[in-house]
Design a protein around this motif. Structure first.
Motif, PDB file in Angstrom:
ATOM      1  N   LYS A 216      -4.259 -16.558  -7.054  1.00 39.85           N
ATOM      2  CA  LYS A 216      -3.647 -17.507  -6.227  1.00 39.85           C
ATOM      3  C   LYS A 216      -2.874 -17.055  -5.166  1.00 39.85           C
ATOM      4  CE  LYS A 216      -0.610 -20.723  -7.485  1.00 39.85           C
ATOM      5  NZ  LYS A 216       0.741 -21.067  -8.357  1.00 39.85           N
ATOM      6  N   ILE A 217      -2.388 -15.921  -5.144  1.00 40.21           N
ATOM      7  CA  ILE A 217      -1.835 -15.218  -4.221  1.00 40.21           C
ATOM      8  C   ILE A 217      -2.725 -14.560  -2.972  1.00 40.21           C
ATOM      9  CG2 ILE A 217      -0.324 -13.178  -3.436  1.00 40.21           C
ATOM     10  CD1 ILE A 217       1.501 -13.850  -5.770  1.00 40.21           C
ATOM     11  N   GLY A 218      -3.916 -14.416  -3.548  1.00 39.10           N
ATOM     12  CA  GLY A 218      -4.991 -14.044  -2.575  1.00 39.10           C
ATOM     13  C   GLY A 218      -5.438 -12.561  -2.567  1.00 39.10           C
ATOM     14  N   GLY A 219      -5.014 -11.778  -3.404  1.00 44.42           N
ATOM     15  CA  GLY A 219      -5.355 -10.369  -3.337  1.00 44.42           C
ATOM     16  C   GLY A 219      -6.719 -10.383  -3.938  1.00 44.42           C
ATOM     17  N   THR A 220      -7.236  -9.192  -3.618  1.00 44.59           N
ATOM     18  CA  THR A 220      -8.780  -8.696  -4.046  1.00 44.59           C
ATOM     19  C   THR A 220      -8.613  -7.697  -5.107  1.00 44.59           C
ATOM     20  OG1 THR A 220      -8.948  -6.886  -2.515  1.00 44.59           O
ATOM     21  CG2 THR A 220      -9.492  -8.757  -1.463  1.00 44.59           C
ATOM     22  N   GLY A 221      -7.430  -7.186  -5.439  1.00 43.26           N
ATOM     23  CA  GLY A 221      -7.219  -6.150  -6.563  1.00 43.26           C
ATOM     24  C   GLY A 221      -7.808  -4.873  -6.131  1.00 43.26           C
ATOM     25  N   LEU A 222      -8.144  -4.796  -4.765  1.00 40.30           N
ATOM     26  CA  LEU A 222      -8.469  -3.233  -4.140  1.00 40.30           C
ATOM     27  C   LEU A 222      -7.575  -2.643  -3.265  1.00 40.30           C
ATOM     28  CD1 LEU A 222     -12.367  -4.393  -3.471  1.00 40.30           C
ATOM     29  CD2 LEU A 222     -11.397  -2.874  -5.279  1.00 40.30           C
ATOM     30  N   GLY A 223      -6.579  -3.656  -3.009  1.00 37.67           N
ATOM     31  CA  GLY A 223      -5.554  -2.947  -2.095  1.00 37.67           C
ATOM     32  C   GLY A 223      -4.843  -1.465  -2.321  1.00 37.67           C
ATOM     33  N   LEU A 224      -4.833  -1.260  -3.519  1.00 37.78           N
ATOM     34  CA  LEU A 224      -3.993  -0.225  -3.967  1.00 37.78           C
ATOM     35  C   LEU A 224      -4.926   1.046  -4.314  1.00 37.78           C
ATOM     36  CD1 LEU A 224      -1.028  -1.229  -6.293  1.00 37.78           C
ATOM     37  CD2 LEU A 224      -1.012  -0.191  -3.800  1.00 37.78           C
ATOM     38  N   ALA A 225      -6.136   0.614  -4.492  1.00 42.13           N
ATOM     39  CA  ALA A 225      -7.345   1.649  -4.751  1.00 42.13           C
ATOM     40  C   ALA A 225      -7.544   2.091  -3.293  1.00 42.13           C
ATOM     41  CB  ALA A 225      -8.545   0.964  -5.311  1.00 42.13           C
ATOM     42  N   ILE A 226      -7.636   1.409  -2.348  1.00 45.06           N
ATOM     43  CA  ILE A 226      -7.676   1.907  -1.103  1.00 45.06           C
ATOM     44  C   ILE A 226      -6.609   2.762  -0.541  1.00 45.06           C
ATOM     45  CG2 ILE A 226      -7.987   1.017   1.616  1.00 45.06           C
ATOM     46  CD1 ILE A 226      -9.398  -1.415   0.665  1.00 45.06           C
ATOM     47  N   VAL A 227      -5.333   2.441  -0.818  1.00 41.79           N
ATOM     48  CA  VAL A 227      -4.292   3.403  -0.479  1.00 41.79           C
ATOM     49  C   VAL A 227      -4.093   4.613  -1.443  1.00 41.79           C
ATOM     50  CG1 VAL A 227      -1.582   3.587  -1.134  1.00 41.79           C
ATOM     51  CG2 VAL A 227      -2.603   1.191  -0.252  1.00 41.79           C
ATOM     52  N   LYS A 228      -4.816   4.691  -2.621  1.00 45.72           N
ATOM     53  CA  LYS A 228      -4.711   5.909  -3.240  1.00 45.72           C
ATOM     54  C   LYS A 228      -5.889   6.806  -2.592  1.00 45.72           C
ATOM     55  CE  LYS A 228      -7.322   7.293  -7.129  1.00 45.72           C
ATOM     56  NZ  LYS A 228      -7.963   7.076  -8.537  1.00 45.72           N
ATOM     57  N   HIS A 229      -7.018   6.281  -2.437  1.00 44.81           N
ATOM     58  CA  HIS A 229      -8.144   7.264  -1.526  1.00 44.81           C
ATOM     59  C   HIS A 229      -7.656   7.405  -0.174  1.00 44.81           C
ATOM     60  CE1 HIS A 229     -11.133   7.178  -4.795  1.00 44.81           C
ATOM     61  NE2 HIS A 229     -10.632   6.175  -4.883  1.00 44.81           N
ATOM     62  N   ILE A 230      -6.903   6.641   0.600  1.00 45.01           N
ATOM     63  CA  ILE A 230      -6.469   7.255   1.901  1.00 45.01           C
ATOM     64  C   ILE A 230      -5.229   8.477   1.559  1.00 45.01           C
ATOM     65  CG2 ILE A 230      -5.327   6.608   4.138  1.00 45.01           C
ATOM     66  CD1 ILE A 230      -6.636   3.732   3.908  1.00 45.01           C
ATOM     67  N   ALA A 231      -4.485   7.996   0.764  1.00 50.01           N
ATOM     68  CA  ALA A 231      -3.536   9.110   0.429  1.00 50.01           C
ATOM     69  C   ALA A 231      -4.213  10.386   0.273  1.00 50.01           C
ATOM     70  CB  ALA A 231      -2.472   8.670  -0.639  1.00 50.01           C
ATOM     71  N   LEU A 232      -5.165  10.337  -0.624  1.00 54.82           N
ATOM     72  CA  LEU A 232      -6.013  11.491  -1.097  1.00 54.82           C
ATOM     73  C   LEU A 232      -6.435  12.260   0.198  1.00 54.82           C
ATOM     74  CD1 LEU A 232      -7.821  10.511  -4.247  1.00 54.82           C
ATOM     75  CD2 LEU A 232      -6.350  12.247  -4.226  1.00 54.82           C
ATOM     76  N   SER A 233      -6.912  11.428   1.169  1.00 55.38           N
ATOM     77  CA  SER A 233      -7.426  12.118   2.328  1.00 55.38           C
ATOM     78  C   SER A 233      -6.418  12.825   3.171  1.00 55.38           C
ATOM     79  CB  SER A 233      -8.130  11.346   3.168  1.00 55.38           C
ATOM     80  OG  SER A 233      -7.285  10.380   4.058  1.00 55.38           O
ATOM     81  N   PHE A 234      -5.100  12.559   3.023  1.00 56.77           N
ATOM     82  CA  PHE A 234      -3.951  13.140   3.769  1.00 56.77           C
ATOM     83  C   PHE A 234      -3.351  14.117   2.571  1.00 56.77           C
ATOM     84  CE2 PHE A 234      -4.442   9.400   6.361  1.00 56.77           C
ATOM     85  CZ  PHE A 234      -4.293   9.997   7.641  1.00 56.77           C
ATOM     86  N   ASN A 235      -3.517  14.501   1.741  1.00 56.79           N
ATOM     87  CA  ASN A 235      -3.115  15.402   0.693  1.00 56.79           C
ATOM     88  C   ASN A 235      -1.777  14.649   0.180  1.00 56.79           C
ATOM     89  OD1 ASN A 235      -5.473  17.218   0.259  1.00 56.79           O
ATOM     90  ND2 ASN A 235      -4.651  17.881   2.322  1.00 56.79           N
ATOM     91  N   ALA A 236      -1.587  13.642   0.135  1.00 53.25           N
ATOM     92  CA  ALA A 236      -0.467  12.839   0.025  1.00 53.25           C
ATOM     93  C   ALA A 236      -0.177  12.389  -1.306  1.00 53.25           C
ATOM     94  CB  ALA A 236      -0.090  11.515   0.986  1.00 53.25           C
ATOM     95  N   THR A 237       1.052  12.368  -1.703  1.00 58.24           N
ATOM     96  CA  THR A 237       1.588  12.063  -3.002  1.00 58.24           C
ATOM     97  C   THR A 237       2.092  10.530  -2.908  1.00 58.24           C
ATOM     98  OG1 THR A 237       2.106  14.335  -3.418  1.00 58.24           O
ATOM     99  CG2 THR A 237       2.736  12.973  -5.289  1.00 58.24           C
ATOM    100  N   ILE A 238       1.746   9.669  -4.137  1.00 56.83           N
ATOM    101  CA  ILE A 238       2.377   8.490  -4.247  1.00 56.83           C
ATOM    102  C   ILE A 238       3.392   8.490  -5.422  1.00 56.83           C
ATOM    103  CG2 ILE A 238       2.043   5.870  -4.217  1.00 56.83           C
ATOM    104  CD1 ILE A 238      -0.943   6.642  -3.481  1.00 56.83           C
ATOM    105  N   LYS A 239       4.601   7.853  -5.088  1.00 57.45           N
ATOM    106  CA  LYS A 239       5.410   7.668  -6.258  1.00 57.45           C
ATOM    107  C   LYS A 239       5.735   6.243  -6.371  1.00 57.45           C
ATOM    108  CE  LYS A 239       7.841  11.909  -6.484  1.00 57.45           C
ATOM    109  NZ  LYS A 239       9.232  12.473  -5.990  1.00 57.45           N
ATOM    110  N   VAL A 240       5.929   5.610  -7.552  1.00 59.74           N
ATOM    111  CA  VAL A 240       6.157   3.920  -7.643  1.00 59.74           C
ATOM    112  C   VAL A 240       7.445   3.850  -8.565  1.00 59.74           C
ATOM    113  CG1 VAL A 240       5.301   1.860  -8.314  1.00 59.74           C
ATOM    114  CG2 VAL A 240       3.637   3.732  -7.499  1.00 59.74           C
ATOM    115  N   ASN A 241       8.462   3.368  -8.049  1.00 56.95           N
ATOM    116  CA  ASN A 241       9.598   2.960  -8.836  1.00 56.95           C
ATOM    117  C   ASN A 241       9.728   1.416  -8.972  1.00 56.95           C
ATOM    118  OD1 ASN A 241      10.592   5.551  -8.788  1.00 56.95           O
ATOM    119  ND2 ASN A 241      11.425   5.290  -6.882  1.00 56.95           N
TER     120      ASN A 241
END
Ligand code: ADP
Length: 258
Positions: A216-241
């Motif tokens: 209903k909110i309109g998400g595709t369920g791919l937004g965070l998968a995209i974030v993860k792969h971009i972060a990998l391309s920057f050798n970045a780490t992601i933390k979630v609280n």
């Protein structure tokens, strides 16, 4: 483990030796399974809005078009579902581009400027939903090397989610500072939060905590998968609280040039 025995023979009736080829295919199998699961998920996700669109077109054609009110309601649904299809296709293509372009054109870019650009893009969305955005961006952040468009996309997705999952009147904080050859970017909201057990699976493609609600909110369920792969391309780490019912914070830690 996969074993393959090949008979060596010059005369078909006489075996002169056997060669055993042993290879570890568990990794290959896993990748194959992931790929076929993804295709199955994509098909399902694309089919849902399509079925809805063709259903409403059919109903309109068989008479509903004569009633002005019903017609407008159905056309609105068709428009929403078409928009959803477009977003899905865009996200699938973005994800595939990021996953497949291991060596995209990398360049040094001005982090502070790009974060300011993201703010410009996101502001109207926040205003529209009556969510306040407060940002604290350190001036003159170190340069980062990578694809600047991807960097922006990563932040846009996080900010977009923060706004999407925060009720009206809520607050989203965007901050960025540098420390020990790292840039630390935080996107923090006062939204609905994420149950602890869901956090490890958040970055999987099409993973949604509550399918009905997020659809209903309109998400595709791919937004965070995209974030993860971009972060990998920057050798970045992601933390979630996250604190259920109170809010969520995504922290991206990107190494900069020493
Ligand atoms: P979607 O397109 O559904 O938002 P995402 O991959 O961006 O997909 O996010 C996956 C799921 O994680 C979302 O469906 C939502 O349930 C949850 N989620 C992501 N960001 C937030 C947030 N800031 N607050 C609460 N839940 C979130």
């Amino acid at each position: 483990i996969y074993t393959n025995l090949i008979k060596l023979e010059d005369d078909p009736n006489k075996t002169i030796g056997l060669v055993a080829i042993i290879e570890d295919v568990t990794e290959i199998r896993k990748l194959e399974k992931m790929r076929s699961d993804f295709v199955a998920n994509v098909s399902h996700e694309l089919r849902t809005p399509l079925t809805s669109i063709s259903g409403f077109v059919e109903t309109l054609k068989s008479g509903a078009i004569d009633d002005e009110k019903t017609k407008m309601r159905f056309l609105d649904i068709i428009e929403i579902e078409t928009e959803r299809l477009r977003r899905l296709i865009d996200d699938i293509l973005t994800l595939s581009e990021i996953e497949n372009t291991k060596r995209s054109q990398k360049q040094d870019f001005n982090t502070t400027e790009l974060i300011a650009e993201v703010e410009q893009i996101i502001m109207p969305i926040a205003t529209n939903k009556n969510v306040e955005v407060v940002s604290e961006i350190e001036q003159g952040l170190p340069m980062i090397t990578g694809n600047p468009d991807w960097f922006k996309q990563m932040l846009i997705n996080l900010m977009d989610n923060a706004i999407k999952y925060t009720p009206e009147g809520g607050l989203v904080n965007l901050s960025a500072y540098s420390k020990y050859n790292k840039i630390i970017i935080s996107v923090k909201d006062t939204g609905i939060g994420i149950p602890k057990q869901d956090i490890p699976r958040l970055f999987e493609r099409f993973y949604r905590i509550d399918k009905a609600r997020t659809r209903k909110i309109g998400g595709t369920g791919l937004g965070l998968a995209i974030v993860k792969h971009i972060a990998l391309s920057f050798n970045a780490t992601i933390k979630v609280n996250s604190d259920l019912g109170k809010g969520t914070e995504f922290i991206i830690i990107i190494p900069t040039k020493a």
